[in-house]
Design an enzyme around this catalytic site. Structure first.
Site, PDB file in Angstrom:
ATOM      1  N   ARG A 183       0.696  -1.112   0.368  1.00  0.00           N
ATOM      2  CA  ARG A 183      -0.051  -0.055  -0.094  1.00  0.00           C
ATOM      3  C   ARG A 183       0.982   1.120  -0.009  1.00  0.00           C
ATOM      4  NH1 ARG A 183      -3.196  -2.561  -1.467  1.00  0.00           N
ATOM      5  NH2 ARG A 183      -5.677  -3.331  -0.677  1.00  0.00           N
TER       6      ARG A 183
ATOM      7  N   GLU B 134      -3.510   7.471  -4.342  1.00  0.00           N
ATOM      8  CA  GLU B 134      -3.913   7.063  -5.490  1.00  0.00           C
ATOM      9  C   GLU B 134      -5.049   7.113  -6.131  1.00  0.00           C
ATOM     10  OE1 GLU B 134      -2.290   2.842  -5.235  1.00  0.00           O
ATOM     11  OE2 GLU B 134      -4.234   2.662  -5.138  1.00  0.00           O
TER      12      GLU B 134
ATOM     13  N   HIS C 231      -2.313   0.170  -9.380  1.00  0.00           N
ATOM     14  CA  HIS C 231      -2.434  -0.851  -8.877  1.00  0.00           C
ATOM     15  C   HIS C 231      -2.665  -1.656  -9.471  1.00  0.00           C
ATOM     16  CE1 HIS C 231      -3.826  -0.951  -4.304  1.00  0.00           C
ATOM     17  NE2 HIS C 231      -4.324  -2.130  -4.682  1.00  0.00           N
TER      18      HIS C 231
HETATM   19  C1  DGY Z   1      -5.718  -6.105  -2.759  1.00  0.00           C
HETATM   20  O1  DGY Z   1      -6.184  -6.992  -3.008  1.00  0.00           O
HETATM   21  O2  DGY Z   1      -5.179  -6.147  -1.190  1.00  0.00           O
HETATM   22  C2  DGY Z   1      -5.129  -5.314  -4.231  1.00  0.00           C
HETATM   23  O3  DGY Z   1      -4.227  -4.223  -3.672  1.00  0.00           O
HETATM   24  C3  DGY Z   1      -6.239  -4.928  -4.566  1.00  0.00           C
HETATM   25  O4  DGY Z   1      -7.809  -5.111  -5.224  1.00  0.00           O
END
Ligand code: DGY
Length: 341
Positions: free
Chosen positions: A241, A270, A288
């Site tokens: 993240r 983001e 992402h």
């Molecule tokens: C997750 O699954 O946490 C990914 O970062 C986004 O779908």
């Protein structure tokens, strides 16, 4: 008179054929376009439904569920769930679920790819070539860093971290990791990974990969002080993240040559990306997409549908959602939530 069917809100467009399975049991309100819902819109949508299928775009906490007396379950399509305030949902007796496991291998593939792209300057080289700058072959064009036999540092050794460690064996890498808790010895052996403390990981990694879940405790864990402990020849890859990295400190380190390169799939604000990162040539930036293979994204939605159906007490797993986050919420379930045996 027939009883009204429970209602589900689907916050974003998600494979309609997979989401369509919900219609067997529920009335489904789908969102036609990708939408950044304002908190008040989320609250209004939740107020009128019994369950919701949401993604990381949708931040849901106490204010969003305060006026939602019917709401019993929220199925997050993603393994990370820092968009949900789990304590607030538990207090409100709302079950939350996520989608672990189905995305592990796809996300590990991508982490490896992003790390390689950063180390071998693949997107930078492509941009340079497309810009018409390749006028003659030179021995010193776009020299990068090796992965084979280098030291890979993994911060966060859950399922995805372990998947990356297994891939590293094929590159003959030395794998070090740091995690909240140490893995059992048998798993360390299987992953060929050695546990070290945080500072040792920073100091020894040729390539550092971030795969840990976000929590306020790890906000800006990778700051100027942490970056200063890394080798100047090292790369940093973040598929966890954005908030884990202080992006201004990273831009300083990349711009000054304090760090060789970075690969980022996630950002603090983001979809906005720090303009200082956009201006740098030695960072690979992706939107992402680490779990974004077609098969895996479909599997994530399918698991979220299974979770929601089960959480609302119908379907083959009625009362036993496969991947709950706050099973405690089941204990104080709102009336009508059937629980299985
Ligand atoms: C997750 O699954 O946490 C990914 O970062 C986004 O779908």
């Amino acid at each position: 008179m027939t009883e009204a069917r429970p209602r589900i809100w689907v916050s974003q467009p998600l494979f309609p054929d997979v989401v369509g399975r919900l219609r067997e049991y529920f009335d489904v309100v789908e969102t036609a376009q990708v939408t950044r819902h304002a908190p008040a819109q989320i609250a209004a949508a939740l107020a009128a439904c019994d369950g919701a299928l949401v993604t990381l775009n949708d931040r849901i906490g106490a204010p969003e569920v305060a006026g939602a007396p019917r709401l019993r379950a929220i199925a997050n399509v993603g393994v990370g769930y820092n968009n949900l305030d789990i304590a607030a949902l538990t207090d409100a007796g709302i079950l939350a679920t996520n989608t672990p496991d189905v995305l592990t291998e796809t996300t590990a593939d991508f982490g490896f790819a992003l790390m390689m792209a950063a180390a071998r300057r693949i997107t930078e080289a492509e941009r340079w070539l497309r810009d018409g700058q390749w006028r003659q072959w030179s021995f010193e064009t776009m020299l990068g860093m090796d992965l084979h036999r280098a030291t890979l540092g993994i911060l966060g050794m859950g399922r995805i971290g372990q998947g990356i460690a297994r891939r590293a064996a094929g590159f003959d890498m030395r794998v070090l990791y740091h995690n909240r808790s140490r893995l059992p010895e048998s798993l360390e052996r299987e992953c060929r990974a050695g546990y070290v403390d945080f500072d040792t990981l920073l100091a020894q990694a040729d390539h550092l990969l971030l795969v840990l879940p976000y929590s306020p405790q790890v906000h800006h864990l990778i700051d100027a002080a942490a970056l200063a402990k890394m080798k100047p020849t090292a790369t940093l890859t973040n598929i966890a993240r954005g908030g884990i990295v202080d992006e201004d400190a990273l831009a300083d380190a990349l711009g000054s040559g304090r760090l060789a390169a970075a690969g980022l799939d996630v950002y603090e604000g983001e979809p906005a990306v720090n303009p200082r990162l956009l201006a740098l040539r030695n960072v690979v930036l992706t939107p992402h997409i680490a779990s974004g293979s077609l098969a895996t994204r479909r599997a994530m939605v399918a698991l979220a549908v299974d979770n929601l159906t089960a959480a609302l007490g119908v379907g083959p797993d009625a009362g036993r959602p496969p991947t709950p986050i706050n099973a405690a919420a089941l204990a104080q379930a709102k009336p009508g939530l059937k629980r299985g045996a």
